[in-house]
Each structure stands twice: as structure tokens, then as C-alpha cells.
Design a protein around this motif. Structure first.
Motif, PDB file in Angstrom:
ATOM      1  N   PHE A  95      -7.389   0.185   6.229  1.00 10.96           N
ATOM      2  CA  PHE A  95      -6.543   0.798   5.215  1.00 10.96           C
ATOM      3  C   PHE A  95      -5.124   1.006   5.728  1.00 10.96           C
ATOM      4  N   SER A  96      -4.972   1.321   7.003  1.00 10.63           N
ATOM      5  CA  SER A  96      -3.665   1.664   7.563  1.00 10.63           C
ATOM      6  C   SER A  96      -2.737   0.463   7.731  1.00 10.63           C
ATOM      7  N   THR A  97      -3.284  -0.747   7.645  1.00  6.18           N
ATOM      8  CA  THR A  97      -2.442  -1.933   7.859  1.00  6.18           C
ATOM      9  C   THR A  97      -2.575  -2.984   6.763  1.00  6.18           C
ATOM     10  N   MET A  98      -3.395  -2.757   5.776  1.00  5.20           N
ATOM     11  CA  MET A  98      -3.652  -3.791   4.763  1.00  5.20           C
ATOM     12  C   MET A  98      -2.495  -3.896   3.768  1.00  5.20           C
ATOM     13  N   TRP A  99      -2.481  -4.992   3.062  1.00  2.64           N
ATOM     14  CA  TRP A  99      -1.571  -5.263   1.951  1.00  2.64           C
ATOM     15  C   TRP A  99      -0.106  -5.364   2.374  1.00  2.64           C
TER      16      TRP A  99
ATOM     17  N   GLN B 155     -11.605   9.408   0.473  1.00  2.00           N
ATOM     18  CA  GLN B 155     -11.936   9.318   1.891  1.00  2.00           C
ATOM     19  C   GLN B 155     -10.816   8.654   2.686  1.00  2.00           C
ATOM     20  N   ALA B 156     -10.115   7.695   2.066  1.00  2.00           N
ATOM     21  CA  ALA B 156      -8.980   7.060   2.740  1.00  2.00           C
ATOM     22  C   ALA B 156      -7.853   8.068   2.949  1.00  2.00           C
ATOM     23  N   TYR B 157      -7.614   8.922   1.953  1.00  2.00           N
ATOM     24  CA  TYR B 157      -6.587   9.952   2.086  1.00  2.00           C
ATOM     25  C   TYR B 157      -6.982  10.999   3.119  1.00  2.00           C
ATOM     26  N   ASP B 158      -8.266  11.268   3.245  1.00  2.00           N
ATOM     27  CA  ASP B 158      -8.732  12.304   4.160  1.00  2.00           C
ATOM     28  C   ASP B 158      -8.745  11.841   5.616  1.00  2.00           C
ATOM     29  N   ASP B 159      -8.800  10.552   5.844  1.00  2.00           N
ATOM     30  CA  ASP B 159      -8.913  10.017   7.197  1.00  2.00           C
ATOM     31  C   ASP B 159      -7.611  10.261   7.970  1.00  2.00           C
ATOM     32  N   PRO B 160      -7.636  11.072   9.018  1.00  6.05           N
ATOM     33  CA  PRO B 160      -6.402  11.369   9.760  1.00  6.05           C
ATOM     34  C   PRO B 160      -5.801  10.148  10.450  1.00  6.05           C
ATOM     35  N   ALA B 161      -6.590   9.090  10.611  1.00 11.41           N
ATOM     36  CA  ALA B 161      -6.065   7.875  11.248  1.00 11.41           C
ATOM     37  C   ALA B 161      -5.147   7.099  10.314  1.00 11.41           C
ATOM     38  N   ASN B 162      -5.206   7.389   9.034  1.00 13.20           N
ATOM     39  CA  ASN B 162      -4.365   6.688   8.071  1.00 13.20           C
ATOM     40  C   ASN B 162      -3.041   7.439   7.907  1.00 13.20           C
ATOM     41  N   PRO B 163      -1.908   6.763   8.122  1.00 10.36           N
ATOM     42  CA  PRO B 163      -0.604   7.425   8.017  1.00 10.36           C
ATOM     43  C   PRO B 163      -0.189   7.604   6.551  1.00 10.36           C
TER      44      PRO B 163
ATOM     45  N   ASN C 206       0.865  -1.177   0.000  1.00  8.55           N
ATOM     46  CA  ASN C 206       0.000   0.000   0.000  1.00  8.55           C
ATOM     47  C   ASN C 206       0.904   1.229   0.000  1.00  8.55           C
ATOM     48  N   THR C 207       1.307   1.654  -1.191  1.00  7.71           N
ATOM     49  CA  THR C 207       2.335   2.687  -1.317  1.00  7.71           C
ATOM     50  C   THR C 207       1.840   4.083  -0.954  1.00  7.71           C
ATOM     51  N   SER C 208       0.559   4.241  -0.651  1.00  2.32           N
ATOM     52  CA  SER C 208       0.068   5.531  -0.169  1.00  2.32           C
ATOM     53  C   SER C 208       0.480   5.780   1.275  1.00  2.32           C
ATOM     54  N   LEU C 209       0.848   4.722   1.999  1.00  2.00           N
ATOM     55  CA  LEU C 209       1.199   4.835   3.412  1.00  2.00           C
ATOM     56  C   LEU C 209       2.672   5.181   3.584  1.00  2.00           C
ATOM     57  N   SER C 210       2.986   5.887   4.666  1.00  2.00           N
ATOM     58  CA  SER C 210       4.364   6.294   4.917  1.00  2.00           C
ATOM     59  C   SER C 210       5.290   5.093   5.121  1.00  2.00           C
ATOM     60  N   CYS C 211       4.749   3.969   5.567  1.00  2.00           N
ATOM     61  CA  CYS C 211       5.566   2.770   5.762  1.00  2.00           C
ATOM     62  C   CYS C 211       6.086   2.183   4.463  1.00  2.00           C
ATOM     63  N   CYS C 212       5.328   2.429   3.400  1.00  2.00           N
ATOM     64  CA  CYS C 212       5.512   1.644   2.179  1.00  2.00           C
ATOM     65  C   CYS C 212       5.663   2.499   0.924  1.00  2.00           C
ATOM     66  N   ASP C 213       5.946   3.783   1.121  1.00  5.80           N
ATOM     67  CA  ASP C 213       6.138   4.709   0.008  1.00  5.80           C
ATOM     68  C   ASP C 213       7.553   4.529  -0.526  1.00  5.80           C
ATOM     69  N   ASP C 214       7.763   3.420  -1.229  1.00  2.00           N
ATOM     70  CA  ASP C 214       9.093   2.978  -1.615  1.00  2.00           C
ATOM     71  C   ASP C 214       9.058   2.516  -3.076  1.00  2.00           C
ATOM     72  N   SER C 215      10.126   2.771  -3.801  1.00  2.00           N
ATOM     73  CA  SER C 215      10.151   2.420  -5.229  1.00  2.00           C
ATOM     74  C   SER C 215       9.896   0.939  -5.466  1.00  2.00           C
ATOM     75  N   TRP C 216      10.561   0.083  -4.688  1.00  2.00           N
ATOM     76  CA  TRP C 216      10.419  -1.346  -4.961  1.00  2.00           C
ATOM     77  C   TRP C 216       9.062  -1.884  -4.535  1.00  2.00           C
ATOM     78  N   ALA C 217       8.423  -1.275  -3.551  1.00  2.00           N
ATOM     79  CA  ALA C 217       7.054  -1.671  -3.220  1.00  2.00           C
ATOM     80  C   ALA C 217       6.129  -1.370  -4.387  1.00  2.00           C
ATOM     81  N   SER C 218       6.410  -0.265  -5.069  1.00  2.00           N
ATOM     82  CA  SER C 218       5.634   0.072  -6.263  1.00  2.00           C
ATOM     83  C   SER C 218       5.995  -0.860  -7.413  1.00  2.00           C
TER      84      SER C 218
END
Length: 560
Positions: free
Chosen positions: A187-191, A117-125, A41-53
Motif C-alpha cells: 500500500f505504501s508504494t503502489m500506484w 486497515q490500510a489507514y490504521d497501519d503505522p507503516a503506511n505514510p 494513491n492520494t491517501s499517502l503523504s507523497c501523493c496528497d496533491d490536487s492534480w494526482a486526484s
């Protein structure tokens, strides 16, 4: 490497079909990967990585637009899209479908709404909410299931959730999420190890779906039968993770893999000239530049330190320094035979992009002109350009002597400084070496504090010229030079709000021209982005953007 490959193949056979494990010829491509992923889930700060994409998300999750190798946005899931001062509208292709565990499900406006809505949710990093934060998640209209309009925020706006249009609107919904398949998923922990529905079955609206991933081993992508674009000629892509760059390059040399996208380095020389291999290098969105600390210009950030020599505030000094630096020769020295292109001449655009104009070419190497500039304003310098001179100009009672900083350990930057030191000495300007440990160089006491005269370092962006705004606007968060121009600010602000691409580009081009006149920085070169593949694997195109060589994966094919 043969024993390692044998072990990897044995592990992969648990979830690969026999043809893939046996490395069958035409239908399969084996791609070497440099490391594993934390999640897809490359939208998350944990996984915003080239190889994850690259190992799954880029191929399985296409959005409204895809960026080609020139930075131009091409329509993918949409047949039409537009933006104005009110909002942004999308018409989804009638033949756009999701693959969900073998089922075909239409892509609809509900998927776009879920994504917002997933991007707007403050609970999602979320790693970066730029643009999405401008949209009001509570307001939208739709016409049937395949047309939707979202509206820009008009009230309750903050720095984090700004009002009004987002100029780079085509970047929005570059990934769209399958709303129907994610019911009950967090959304914050999937994939973490799949791109799948809440039932664990693969889901994709792109040319491939992620069939499986084994940490430390690799991933398997298979062609999506419901993909609305060009049907892939390669039915399967197998990614193999290697422990280091050397092992990855050796696997390419011996034919154990069909392609790699390696970190650039001199060790690639052996692959560039190897028989049966295509070596494709393009200038990346990673640019090296020289920054001049002008001092505390009006409106610039407050700093505790500044340039040790106020002469850098004089435009003629920055001009002379720039004219005395042979940027093309430095590029050749740093990259040698592996270089892709030469010196870059824009502060806002990359040389491969459609909006690129060579505004900084006015400062191409001309040491005689550089010396003449200094002679016009100063005294005591050399009578001619001379690499052996020890004469240093005195300007308004100040010596033309400056510190030159770079991150220690960066061999390319160290080589650059050594070359520049001789070039500047030849026109009567002296440099004092000031390498700084990287953690200090980029730390609060380093270049962010303004505690330098001249600094060389690299920066990277997504390729959008708007990404540079905070580096060049007055009081910009990363404006380390102290540069401040109200004219540049007006152009940057106008471009940030402009939704018509041609007009937006005009504003940025004007701003770039003004930056080339003021010279707060001197662009040096772009580091190469490389893809290496077997010569009979065609259609693979190096892309300096986030999609890398996978942006057109559906065009890959084996040539018989």
C-alpha cells in the motif's frame, strides 16, 4: 505552442486510441494540467496533491460520499449510511461494481475493511488519519456482503487515536480501495503510475478508469462500463501536462485543449472575455484574513513574544480597526474583473457552503462608527474621518499605532496593507509596515511565536468547519492570536463529536457568532477557484472542494 502540442500528441499516440490522438470531436475532452504527479494513491503523504486526484483518482475512486459545490455530502457507493455514539454503518448499493481489467466485481464490505486497515497501519505514510483514527480496526460487524458497521474506539486512546465519535464522519471512506485486486501489493508504494490491481490492470469503482499515464506528458481516462451512477456522455478524457501556467492558458486560448483549471492570476483576463469560452469562478476554500494578536489570553499558548501594543486586547480597538477596513473595495482592487463574490463574513464556513451565515457582516465598512468608537475611549484623534489627518489616538497612555505584517512578495497582501493604512489613518490609527520573508513569517519565529500586532495571511482547509478548531480553541496548535474562550471551546468540542449533521452545524454556527463578537480575526475574502472550458462543453461546474471541477465528471457532455 503548436510544435510542443505536436510533440505531445506524438508521444501520447503510443497509448492513446486513434480517435483520441486525432482529437475527435464529441466523445473526447482534452484537459490541460499544470504539473505531473508523484503517484495516484492520494491517501499517502507523497501523493496528497490536487492534480494526482484530478488526473485519475477523483474519477476512478469514488467512495461512500462525494462533496458537491456547496460542501454537501451526496451518497455515492452507498444507498444508506448513518453514525451515532457507537459507530458508523454503511449499506453498499447493490449495483456498485469495480471494473478490473474488463472484469466486473462487486463492491463489498471487505473493501471498506481493507481501507480502514490500510489507514490504521503505522507503516503506511498516510497524509491524514483524521476520523479513521477514531475507528477500532479490530471491531466490525457485517450483514452479508453489502452492509457493514464499524465501531468507535473505547479504550487505549491517545491524541493520535482518540476515543469516541468523529463528527465529520461522512468524510470517511471518501476513497475505497479494491481489496480483492490488491493482494500482494504494498500500500505504501503502489500506484506510482497507475490505479490498478497487483496484476497491473486498471481498477475503478468510479465513472472512469485510468487507462494510462506517461510522466511529463499526461493521463488518459476512459468511461467505466460498470459504473453504478449516471453513464458518462464523454467516453474519454485526455490530460495534457504543460510546463507552466502561461503555456496552459495559451493552449486554452488557441483551442488546443478543451478545458483548464488554472492557478488564479491576472493573466486569466484574456480568457474571461474570449469568444466561445466559458469562464467559471467561485470562491475557493482558500481564505485571506487579518489576525489580531490579543496577547497571552488565559489558557493561550505560551510564547516568547507578543503584540507590541497591548491596546489590541481591548475589543473596541479591534472593532474600530475592522469597521475602518473596506473589505469589498479591497477585494475589487485585488481581483478586479476576475473576482468571484466579495468579502467573506464567517470564520468557520465558506460563502458557498450551506452552513454559511454572515456573522462578521456586523463589521462591514463604517469609518464614522469606527472613529466614534475610538473617540469614546481615547483622546487626541481626528475630529472627523479624514484621509489627510496626522492625528493619532492616545488610549490609556498608549498610542493607537500597530505593526502590520504580511509575507513579503505577496503582491495582493502588499496592496491590501497600502489601502488599509490610508483607511486606518483616516480614523486616527497608524500602521507600521512590517513585511516578513515567507519562510520567516510562517516559521517558528514568525506568526506562530505571536511576534506581531496585526498580520494578514491566507489559510486553506478541506471545507469542513472543524478544520478551524485548532486555530480558535484555547491552546490550539495553530492558535496564533492568543484568543481563548471557554464558550467557543465547548461548542467546538461538542461539534467535533456530534454525528447528526444538523446539530453539528448548529454548534459551529453558534461558535462562529461568538467569534464574530470577540474578533480575534477579520475574514477578508476567498481567493477564486477557476475552471475555463469551451462554451459547448456543458455540465462542468467549478467546485471549491477537493474534487475541483471533476466531482461531477459524469455530467459533462458536448452540446451539438
Amino acid at each position: 505552442m503548436r510544435p510542443v502540442w505536436t510533440l505531445l500528441a506524438a508521444v501520447l499516440v503510443l497509448f492513446l486510441p486513434a480517435a483520441a490522438a486525432a482529437r475527435g470531436p464529441a466523445p473526447v475532452v482534452v484537459f490541460g494540467a499544470e504539473h505531473g504527479v508523484n503517484g495516484f494513491n492520494t491517501s499517502l503523504s507523497c501523493c496528497d496533491d490536487s492534480w494526482a486526484s484530478w488526473m485519475g483518482a477523483e474519477e476512478a475512486l469514488r467512495g461512500a460520499f462525494e462533496q458537491n459545490a456547496k460542501g454537501v455530502w451526496l451518497k455515492e457507493l452507498v444507498s444508506a449510511a448513518s453514525a451515532n455514539s457507537v459507530g458508523v454503518s454503511y449499506t453498499i448499493r447493490s449495483n456498485a461494481y469495480w471494473y478490473w481489467g474488463g472484469r466486473r466485481v462487486p463492491v463489498t464490505y471487505k473493501d471498506f475493511l481493507y481501507t480502514l486497515q490500510a489507514y490504521d497501519d503505522p507503516a503506511n505514510p498516510i497524509a491524514d488519519r483524521s476520523g479513521y483514527a477514531n475507528l477500532d480496526p479490530t471491531r466490525h460487524t457485517h450483514d452479508g456482503t453489502h452492509q457493514v458497521t464499524f465501531f468507535w474506539r473505547r479504550s487505549n486512546c491517545t491524541a493520535a487515536t482518540p476515543c469516541g465519535p468523529y463528527g465529520n464522519w461522512q468524510r470517511l471512506f471518501a476513497t475505497v480501495y479494491p481489496s480483492f485486486a490488491l493482494k500482494g501489493a504494498a500500500f505504501s508504494t503502489m500506484w506510482t503510475s497507475c490505479i490498478c490491481g497487483s496484476d497491473g490492470k486498471p481498477v475503478s469503482d468510479g465513472p472512469y478508469y485510468l487507462s494510462g499515464y506517461t510522466p511529463g506528458v499526461g493521463s488518459v481516462l476512459r468511461a467505466n462500463p460498470f459504473w453504478s451512477g449516471k453513464k458518462p456522455a464523454v467516453r474519454e478524457i485526455d490530460f495534457k501536462i504543460f510546463p507552466d501556467t502561461g503555456a496552459e492558458q495559451e493552449a486554452m486560448r488557441t483551442g488546443e485543449v478543451d478545458a483548464i483549471a488554472p492557478t488564479f492570476g491576472s493573466t486569466l483576463e484574456v480568457l474571461k472575455h474570449a469568444a466561445g469560452i466559458t469562464f467559471d469562478a467561485v470562491p475557493s476554500y482558500f481564505v485571506e484574513h487579518v489576525a489580531f494578536r490579543e496577547g497571552n489570553a488565559p489558557g493561550a499558548p505560551s510564547v516568547t513574544k507578543g503584540a507590541s501594543n497591548a491596546l489590541l486586547r481591548a475589543p473596541f480597538v479591534r472593532q474600530a480597526i475592522s469597521l475602518a477596513i473596506d473589505r469589498q473595495a479591497i477585494t475589487n482592487a485585488v481581483f478586479g474583473d476576475l473576482g468571484a463574490g466579495g468579502a467573506t463574513n464567517s470564520a468557520l464556513y465558506y460563502s458557498t457552503e450551506a452552513g454559511y451565515r454572515s456573522h462578521f457582516a456586523r463589521w462591514s465598512y463604517n469609518p464614522s462608527r469606527a472613529r466614534a468608537l475610538m473617540a469614546k475611549h481615547c483622546t487626541g484623534g481626528p475630529p472627523t474621518v479624514d484621509t489627510l489627518t496626522t492625528a493619532v489616538w492616545q488610549c490609556s497612555g498608549l498610542p493607537a499605532t500597530f505593526t502590520w505584517s504580511w509575507p513579503s512578495g505577496d503582491t495582493a497582501a502588499a496592496l491590501t496593507e497600502a489601502i488599509v493604512k490610508v483607511e486606518l489613518r483616516s480614523i486616527g490609527i497608524a500602521l507600521v509596515d512590517m513585511p516578513v520573508p515567507p519562510n520567516e513569517f510562517f516559521g517558528v519565529g514568525g506568526i506562530p511565536s505571536g511576534g506581531y500586532d496585526i498580520a494578514e495571511f491566507a489559510d486553506a482547509t478541506s471545507g469542513d468547519p472543524g478544520d478551524w478548531a485548532d486555530a480558535y480553541r484555547c491552546r490550539g496548535a495553530v492558535n496564533y492570536t492568543g484568543f481563548c474562550s471557554r464558550a467557543v471551546d465547548r461548542l467546538l468540542a461538542a461539534a467535533a463529536r456530534e454525528t447528526i449533521p444538523d446539530r453539528r452545524a448548529q454548534d459551529y454556527e453558534k461558535a462562529d457568532a461568538l467569534l464574530s463578537e470577540s474578533l480575534p480575526v477579520l475574514p477578508m475574502y476567498q481567493r477564486p477557484a477557476v475552471v475555463v472550458h469551451k462554451a459547448n462543453l456543458v455540465g462542468m461546474v467549478a467546485n471549491p472542494g477537493p474534487g475541483g471541477p471533476f466531482w461531477n465528471v459524469e455530467d459533462w457532455r458536448w452540446r451539438s
